[in-house]
Design a protein around this motif. Structure first.
Motif, PDB file in Angstrom:
ATOM      1  N   GLU A   4       0.834  -1.200   0.000  1.00 21.49           N
ATOM      2  CA  GLU A   4       0.000   0.000   0.000  1.00 21.49           C
ATOM      3  C   GLU A   4       0.872   1.255   0.000  1.00 21.49           C
ATOM      4  O   GLU A   4       1.898   1.305   0.668  1.00 21.49           O
ATOM      5  N   THR A   5       0.449   2.277  -0.765  1.00 17.85           N
ATOM      6  CA  THR A   5       1.162   3.552  -0.780  1.00 17.85           C
ATOM      7  C   THR A   5       0.312   4.703  -0.268  1.00 17.85           C
ATOM      8  O   THR A   5       0.849   5.742   0.100  1.00 17.85           O
ATOM      9  N   SER A  80       2.918  -2.203   3.880  1.00 18.20           N
ATOM     10  CA  SER A  80       3.255  -0.896   3.326  1.00 18.20           C
ATOM     11  C   SER A  80       4.319  -1.048   2.246  1.00 18.20           C
ATOM     12  O   SER A  80       5.241  -1.847   2.380  1.00 18.20           O
ATOM     13  N   SER A  81       4.166  -0.282   1.206  1.00 25.06           N
ATOM     14  CA  SER A  81       5.176  -0.258   0.156  1.00 25.06           C
ATOM     15  C   SER A  81       6.423   0.431   0.683  1.00 25.06           C
ATOM     16  O   SER A  81       6.342   1.359   1.492  1.00 25.06           O
ATOM     17  N   GLU A  83       7.948   2.376  -0.947  1.00 25.00           N
ATOM     18  CA  GLU A  83       7.883   3.692  -1.571  1.00 25.00           C
ATOM     19  C   GLU A  83       6.748   4.551  -1.015  1.00 25.00           C
ATOM     20  O   GLU A  83       6.497   5.646  -1.509  1.00 25.00           O
ATOM     21  N   ALA A  84       6.069   4.075   0.024  1.00 26.20           N
ATOM     22  CA  ALA A  84       4.991   4.845   0.649  1.00 26.20           C
ATOM     23  C   ALA A  84       5.572   6.105   1.288  1.00 26.20           C
ATOM     24  O   ALA A  84       6.664   6.084   1.857  1.00 26.20           O
TER      25      ALA A  84
END
Length: 130
Positions: A4-5, A80-81, A83-84
């Motif tokens: 998720e981002t 969580s990504s 990259e989030a």
């Protein structure tokens, strides 16, 4: 799965879980990967000054290792990504408002927040309010 981002989704679904183990951070100035395997570290990071390991307080005491503080780990059970944007900032801000330090380690699937043991219940309650 990339994770998720969206910050609002991350905060709404993070489902914090507090590990019962107390942890300590120890440093090995001359350390290299593979050293300290017998300590069963849950985390390691190489810095210019040496290798940092996160190990259980019990392991540190059993091996007569000095440490300064103890921490409890609150794992955020949302994927969580890497990259989030903003999750670490939101968590740190919430805990800072309560005067609680946060040492965050982002792993591939989850973020893990190490908070001082005496503050762990307050930190867990604060993060559970999202």
């Amino acid at each position: 799965m990339s994770g998720e981002t969206n910050l609002a989704a991350l905060l709404a679904n993070m489902k914090p879980v507090m590990n019962e183990t107390e942890y300590v951070f120890v440093s090995f100035p001359e350390g290299k990967y593979g050293d300290g395997d017998h300590l069963n570290p849950i985390g390691m990071f190489m810095e210019e000054e040496g290798m940092t390991m996160v190990i259980s307080k019990d392991s540190a005491e059993h091996n007569n290792m000095a440490f300064e503080s103890t921490f409890r780990c609150i794992s955020l059970q949302v994927h969580s990504s890497l990259e989030a944007v903003g999750l670490t900032a939101a968590i740190s801000k919430k805990l800072a408002e309560l005067g609680i330090s946060a040492n965050v380690i982002a792993a591939y699937y989850h973020d893990h927040v190490f908070v001082p043991s005496p503050d762990s219940s307050r930190a867990f309650d604060a993060l559970s309010q999202y």
